[in-house]
Design an enzyme around this catalytic site. Structure first.
Site, short mmCIF file in Angstrom:
data_model
loop_
_atom_site.label_atom_id
_atom_site.label_comp_id
_atom_site.label_asym_id
_atom_site.label_seq_id
_atom_site.Cartn_x
_atom_site.Cartn_y
_atom_site.Cartn_z
N GLU A 143 0.83 -1.21 0.00
CA GLU A 143 0.00 0.00 0.00
C GLU A 143 0.86 1.26 0.00
OE1 GLU A 143 -3.54 2.10 2.63
OE2 GLU A 143 -2.02 0.90 3.64
N GLU A 240 -11.39 2.99 6.41
CA GLU A 240 -10.24 3.38 7.22
C GLU A 240 -10.26 4.88 7.44
OE1 GLU A 240 -5.72 1.75 7.47
OE2 GLU A 240 -6.17 3.00 5.73
#
Length: 264
Positions: A143, A240
């Site tokens: 990521e 998130e």
């Protein structure tokens, strides 16, 4: 509309961690994710999932000394044994939680260390980790994280991660595409989502720039989530974000997005 996973590190923080599973289930979530499970015994987390009929979407490998500012081990030369031990620990948790994928945080760039050495270390660690996870039928996600959230982070842009994934050529190494980080660092999310979609294993969202609910800020999430549908995304989208107030009070965005036609 994609399915959503509540990120229990950031959502429902009004409650103790193990109580957040039932809070998420009460709000209709069927999936959860979080940063790190390692403060809790895997059997306790597995019971929380089973009791609330939840599935685990993702969690991170151990990141090193988080309190001291470390943000992963993968690019840090001389820490290879520690990284391998972190992989083994994460595999034990993934097995207990029936979690299909793990995220390996890259780590911060080291002052004085050459970019070439860090890259060689990173690719070697990721290759070993992916091969170990493949033995268990698990995916490993990479990521990119924006410079404003983590100023010294090694992996910053989608093109960088995609290039590493393609160079490794391992089918279980996947891109973790976080809309928030992509917008903060680069923009042109829809273009990059289309370009890199074949590599994506997991997605995450948050409002930009304040990282609150996705109906706050500059991104048009009904459009972006509709684009995921158009592209055929079969995974879940991790929520998130840091709720602007109480978590439950801010969840109206899910119902609002669900009634928006899924086309672009």
């Amino acid at each position: 509309m994609p399915r959503f996973a509540a990120n229990l590190t950031m959502m429902f923080t009004e409650l103790p961690f193990l109580d957040r599973f039932s809070a998420a289930a009460d709000q209709g979530f069927q999936w959860v994710e979080y940063l790190f499970p390692y403060e809790f015994a895997p059997e306790d987390l597995a019971r929380a999932l089973e009791r609330n009929r939840l599935k685990q979407a993702l969690f991170n490998l151990p990141p090193g000394d988080w309190a001291a500012g470390e943000r992963g081990l993968a690019c840090l030369p001389g820490r290879e044994k520690e990284f391998d031990d972190a992989v083994e620990k994460a595999v034990l948790y993934a097995q207990a939680l029936n979690c299909p994928r793990l995220h390996a945080m890259a780590g911060n760039r080291l002052p004085g260390a050459s970019a070439e050495i860090m890259l060689t270390t990173y690719l070697g660690n990721i290759r070993r980790a992916a091969q170990r996870l493949a033995d268990e039928g698990l995916e490993l996600c990479l990521e990119p994280i924006n410079q404003y959230s983590m100023p010294r982070y090694f992996l910053r842009v989608q093109e960088q991660a995609a290039g590493y994934i393609e160079s490794l050529g391992l089918p279980n190494v996947r891109l973790q595409f976080d809309f928030f980080h992509c917008q903060m660092e680069q923009g042109n999310i829809s273009g990059r989502l289309r370009r890199f979609f074949p590599l994506i294993g997991h997605c995450q969202l948050a409002g930009v720039p304040d990282r609150h609910e996705p109906d706050q800020g500059e991104l048009n999430y009904p459009y972006l989530l509709g684009l995921l549908d158009e592209l055929g995304y079969q995974g879940v989208v991790g929520c998130e974000y840091n709720p602007a107030g109480k978590t439950v009070d801010g969840l109206g965005w899910i119902r609002a997005f669900d009634v928006v036609p899924n086309h672009c």
